[in-house]
Write a protein that holds these residues in place. Structure first.
Motif, PDB file in Angstrom:
ATOM      1  N   SER A 199      -5.756  33.306 -25.867  1.00 54.76           N
ATOM      2  CA  SER A 199      -4.829  34.427 -25.683  1.00 54.76           C
ATOM      3  C   SER A 199      -4.951  35.423 -26.838  1.00 54.76           C
ATOM      4  CB  SER A 199      -3.395  33.912 -25.569  1.00 54.76           C
ATOM      5  OG  SER A 199      -2.999  33.264 -26.770  1.00 54.76           O
ATOM      6  N   ASP A 200      -5.186  34.915 -28.066  1.00 56.31           N
ATOM      7  CA  ASP A 200      -5.413  35.817 -29.199  1.00 56.31           C
ATOM      8  C   ASP A 200      -6.657  36.669 -28.977  1.00 56.31           C
ATOM      9  OD1 ASP A 200      -3.195  34.997 -30.578  1.00 56.31           O
ATOM     10  OD2 ASP A 200      -4.259  33.583 -31.872  1.00 56.31           O
ATOM     11  N   MET A 201      -7.730  36.044 -28.526  1.00 55.78           N
ATOM     12  CA  MET A 201      -8.973  36.754 -28.323  1.00 55.78           C
ATOM     13  C   MET A 201      -8.862  37.779 -27.205  1.00 55.78           C
ATOM     14  SD  MET A 201     -10.737  35.653 -30.722  1.00 55.78           S
ATOM     15  CE  MET A 201     -12.121  36.671 -30.273  1.00 55.78           C
ATOM     16  N   LYS A 202      -8.114  37.463 -26.161  1.00 51.95           N
ATOM     17  CA  LYS A 202      -7.919  38.423 -25.071  1.00 51.95           C
ATOM     18  C   LYS A 202      -7.169  39.655 -25.562  1.00 51.95           C
ATOM     19  CE  LYS A 202      -7.995  35.221 -21.134  1.00 51.95           C
ATOM     20  NZ  LYS A 202      -7.197  34.616 -20.026  1.00 51.95           N
ATOM     21  N   ALA A 203      -6.144  39.419 -26.390  1.00 53.18           N
ATOM     22  CA  ALA A 203      -5.375  40.540 -26.927  1.00 53.18           C
ATOM     23  C   ALA A 203      -6.229  41.418 -27.836  1.00 53.18           C
ATOM     24  CB  ALA A 203      -4.157  40.014 -27.689  1.00 53.18           C
ATOM     25  N   LEU A 204      -7.064  40.797 -28.656  1.00 49.96           N
ATOM     26  CA  LEU A 204      -7.929  41.568 -29.552  1.00 49.96           C
ATOM     27  C   LEU A 204      -8.998  42.333 -28.776  1.00 49.96           C
ATOM     28  CD1 LEU A 204      -8.445  38.969 -32.434  1.00 49.96           C
ATOM     29  CD2 LEU A 204      -7.028  41.021 -32.486  1.00 49.96           C
ATOM     30  N   LYS A 225      -8.671  43.686 -25.949  1.00 49.26           N
ATOM     31  CA  LYS A 225      -8.044  44.859 -25.336  1.00 49.26           C
ATOM     32  C   LYS A 225      -7.659  45.916 -26.370  1.00 49.26           C
ATOM     33  CE  LYS A 225      -6.080  42.144 -21.536  1.00 49.26           C
ATOM     34  NZ  LYS A 225      -4.824  41.648 -20.888  1.00 49.26           N
ATOM     35  N   ASN A 226      -7.741  45.574 -27.633  1.00 45.36           N
ATOM     36  CA  ASN A 226      -7.383  46.496 -28.719  1.00 45.36           C
ATOM     37  C   ASN A 226      -8.609  47.365 -29.037  1.00 45.36           C
ATOM     38  OD1 ASN A 226      -6.713  47.690 -31.233  1.00 45.36           O
ATOM     39  ND2 ASN A 226      -5.310  46.005 -31.694  1.00 45.36           N
ATOM     40  N   LEU A 255      -9.971  58.069 -31.571  1.00 51.23           N
ATOM     41  CA  LEU A 255      -9.402  58.465 -30.284  1.00 51.23           C
ATOM     42  C   LEU A 255      -8.259  57.552 -29.853  1.00 51.23           C
ATOM     43  CD1 LEU A 255     -12.665  59.305 -28.272  1.00 51.23           C
ATOM     44  CD2 LEU A 255     -11.057  60.914 -29.320  1.00 51.23           C
ATOM     45  N   PHE A 256      -8.333  56.268 -30.206  1.00 52.20           N
ATOM     46  CA  PHE A 256      -7.364  55.275 -29.724  1.00 52.20           C
ATOM     47  C   PHE A 256      -6.464  54.738 -30.826  1.00 52.20           C
ATOM     48  CE2 PHE A 256     -11.317  54.920 -27.232  1.00 52.20           C
ATOM     49  CZ  PHE A 256     -10.843  55.309 -25.987  1.00 52.20           C
ATOM     50  N   PHE A 257      -6.644  55.197 -32.065  1.00 57.06           N
ATOM     51  CA  PHE A 257      -5.947  54.616 -33.210  1.00 57.06           C
ATOM     52  C   PHE A 257      -4.431  54.716 -33.087  1.00 57.06           C
ATOM     53  CE2 PHE A 257      -4.299  55.173 -37.632  1.00 57.06           C
ATOM     54  CZ  PHE A 257      -4.511  53.878 -38.054  1.00 57.06           C
ATOM     55  N   LEU A 258      -3.901  55.876 -32.729  1.00 61.39           N
ATOM     56  CA  LEU A 258      -2.448  56.065 -32.672  1.00 61.39           C
ATOM     57  C   LEU A 258      -1.812  55.217 -31.582  1.00 61.39           C
ATOM     58  CD1 LEU A 258      -2.057  59.901 -33.318  1.00 61.39           C
ATOM     59  CD2 LEU A 258      -1.945  58.003 -34.939  1.00 61.39           C
ATOM     60  N   ASP A 259      -2.462  55.125 -30.426  1.00 65.70           N
ATOM     61  CA  ASP A 259      -1.912  54.321 -29.332  1.00 65.70           C
ATOM     62  C   ASP A 259      -1.866  52.842 -29.703  1.00 65.70           C
ATOM     63  OD1 ASP A 259      -1.578  56.563 -27.761  1.00 65.70           O
ATOM     64  OD2 ASP A 259      -3.490  56.324 -26.719  1.00 65.70           O
ATOM     65  N   ASP A 260      -2.939  52.342 -30.290  1.00 63.83           N
ATOM     66  CA  ASP A 260      -2.977  50.925 -30.654  1.00 63.83           C
ATOM     67  C   ASP A 260      -2.018  50.617 -31.805  1.00 63.83           C
ATOM     68  OD1 ASP A 260      -4.888  50.313 -28.730  1.00 63.83           O
ATOM     69  OD2 ASP A 260      -6.540  50.862 -30.041  1.00 63.83           O
ATOM     70  N   LYS A 261      -1.862  51.557 -32.718  1.00 59.88           N
ATOM     71  CA  LYS A 261      -0.914  51.370 -33.819  1.00 59.88           C
ATOM     72  C   LYS A 261       0.513  51.303 -33.287  1.00 59.88           C
ATOM     73  CE  LYS A 261       0.638  53.561 -38.124  1.00 59.88           C
ATOM     74  NZ  LYS A 261       0.465  54.743 -39.009  1.00 59.88           N
ATOM     75  N   GLU A 262       0.840  52.160 -32.343  1.00 62.71           N
ATOM     76  CA  GLU A 262       2.186  52.162 -31.760  1.00 62.71           C
ATOM     77  C   GLU A 262       2.446  50.880 -30.983  1.00 62.71           C
ATOM     78  OE1 GLU A 262       4.955  54.930 -28.784  1.00 62.71           O
ATOM     79  OE2 GLU A 262       2.912  55.542 -29.296  1.00 62.71           O
ATOM     80  N   LYS A 263       1.448  50.388 -30.262  1.00 66.02           N
ATOM     81  CA  LYS A 263       1.617  49.132 -29.518  1.00 66.02           C
ATOM     82  C   LYS A 263       1.885  47.973 -30.477  1.00 66.02           C
ATOM     83  CE  LYS A 263      -1.369  50.454 -25.638  1.00 66.02           C
ATOM     84  NZ  LYS A 263      -2.664  50.197 -24.954  1.00 66.02           N
TER      85      LYS A 263
END
Length: 503
Positions: A257-262, A264-265, A477-485
């Motif tokens: 589950s940790d690897m799946k989450a990473l 998707k990041n 491009l994706f830094f702000l979205d992933d930081k907010e999540k």
């Protein structure tokens, strides 16, 4: 009078702790409790030890351990000419030393990441340092008939060092937060170029002093054993997520589950691939640039080819000193530039990395243009190129801290280590050596062609660095979205779990 947590009294803690009356008796309000008893010597030592376990002391010890980590790794590179002559191996077989080291390093990293999220981290760190120190010391006694055993020993060292790289940043991440964490991680990751440079200096210096390259492998092990003891004594084991107000939150029971989450990041994935391009270039340069510059001087007839018992160490010493200075400048400039650019844009971290990578590629490419005619010009290009390249070490670590939750960071660092090495310096030393060997076989062997073939092979590095700059732009491009999540998930984890009420 001071009271320890187990109810014993420590005498002489402070002169202001006791107040006596004129008659000589102690004030009634300050009389000791009858439940207190004098501390035993072991309890006094433990109390003094706990007072020394400050975050600053822990960060200092861990940073020094990281210096030894990279010093031990690049001590071999500082005496590479001697190893090649002693074992009589080709460029590709020489690159195999680093490739085997990195392969074992990256395979062990995810395992230690899993352990680091679930078990006592400082015990794992201490055992890892002790293991690699003993193996390094033992490898200095391997005779020239057993080159395969020397290569195997580098693989075992890689296993020990992977424990340190995967786990130690997470302890600093749990002791500090925000700008303090950035500063401490900057000091910690300064050890990468600093330790690498000191490895060249230590290796070549010890060899020159003892007139035997084996002695280069007999210094750092004793320092490593000392650091192993210091970690056990003075480094605390903070609760995971304590700096982010997430105490008591356990890691996910499932590694999958940790690897799946990473996976998707997207910021994590792109920055990990970008860091692989950095390790590709650093791994190749660390192994071959001193040899390349030595061959350049042979072509210019400034030195003779290595045929004596002890080869010249001047280039290793100069390259090591440049690496130390550029590492310091790169980390300081990178951290300062990022703090300044954060006032202008919230995407500053990946953008600074991208610009520094693209700038570095230009100067690294120039090394191979000017080296044939000017060694000084080559060193200038190395200085500027390395400074720009080293700017992104601490920023990449900070990006990970922003976009990954605390209970998953050891796994994230370990897997990022795996990615950066499997696509980076696990293949670059052997690949560059293989290309060089193939080019040398294409024409009649000569000192000029040995120099040119290695230079042509190293020209692959600036193109890989440009590719890394592109991946850092993708991270932006994706830094702000992933930081907010990540922030939202941390807030959810900070909330107390709902209590179950039986009816």
């Amino acid at each position: 009078m001071c009271v320890e947590s187990d109810g014993c009294e420590i005498e002489g803690c402070s002169s202001s702790d006791e107040v006596r009356t004129l008659s000589g008796s102690m004030s009634p309000g300050l009389m000791p409790s009858p439940d207190l008893h004098p501390c035993k010597p072991g309890q006094k030592f433990r109390a003094a030890l706990l007072r020394c376990r400050s975050p600053a002391a822990a960060a200092g010890i861990l940073s020094f351990g990281n210096v030894l980590n990279y010093m031990d790794r690049y001590t071999v590179a500082g005496v590479l000419l001697d190893i090649q002559r002693h074992y009589d191996v080709t460029d590709s077989n020489l690159g195999l030393l680093q490739t085997v080291f990195i392969c074992s390093f990256m395979v062990a990293a995810p395992i230690f990441g899993y352990l680091g999220d679930r078990f006592n981290r400082k015990v794992i760190l201490s055992c890892g340092i002790f293991f690699w120190s003993i193996v390094t010391l033992s490898s200095s006694f391997i005779s020239k008939e057993y080159y395969w055993l020397f290569v195997l020993s580098r693989g075992l060292v890689g296993i020990g060092e992977s424990s340190y790289t995967s786990i130690s940043p997470t302890i600093i991440g749990d002791l500090y937060t925000n700008n303090s964490r950035t500063m401490m991680l900057s000091i910690f990751y300064l050890a990468i170029p600093l330790g690498s440079g000191l490895g060249y200096i230590l290796g070549s210096g010890a060899k020159e002093a003892a007139e035997d390259w084996h002695c280069a492998l007999r210094v750092s092990p004793f320092l490593g054993i000392t650091v192993s003891a210091l970690i056990l004594l003075f480094v605390p084991e903070p609760k995971r997520g304590s700096a982010d107000q997430m105490e008591g939150r356990k890691a996910s029971p499932s590694w999958i589950s940790d690897m799946k989450a990473l996976a998707k990041n997207r910021s994590y994935v792109f920055s990990s691939v970008a860091s692989a391009t950095v390790t590709f270039a650093v791994g190749a340069f660390g192994m071959y640039i001193p040899i390349y510059l030595f061959r350049a001087q042979v072509v210019q007839k400034e030195v003779e080819a290595c045929t004596s018992k002890v080869c010249s160490s001047k280039d290793s010493l100069i390259f090591g000193a440049i690496t130390c200075v550029t590492g310091l400048l790169g980390v300081v400039i990178g951290a300062a530039t990022t703090r300044f650019c954060r006032r202008k844009t919230e995407r500053a971290d990946p953008l600074v990395c991208a610009v520094s990578m693209l700038g570095s590629a230009i100067f690294i490419c120039l090394i191979f243009v000017v080296a044939k005619n000017s060694i000084t010009g080559a060193y200038v290009c190395i200085f500027i190129g390395e400074t720009l390249l080293f700017m992104n070490w601490v920023i990449t670590a900070d990006i990970l801290m922003f976009v990954v939750i605390p209970t998953r960071r050891a796994t994230a660092i370990a897997f990022q280590t795996f990615i950066s090495h499997v696509l980076g310096d696990a293949i670059s030393p052997y690949l560059i050596g293989l290309i060089s060997d193939e080019l040398q076989q294409s024409y009649a062997s000569s000192e000029l062609w040995k120099f040119l073939s290695l230079g042509y092979a190293l020209m692959l590095c600036p193109f890989i660095i440009v590719l890394g700059g592109m991946f850092f732009l993708a991270t932006a491009l994706f830094f702000l979205d992933d930081k907010e999540k990540a922030e939202q998930l941390k807030k959810l984890m900070q909330q107390p779990p709902p209590s179950s009420v039986k009816v």
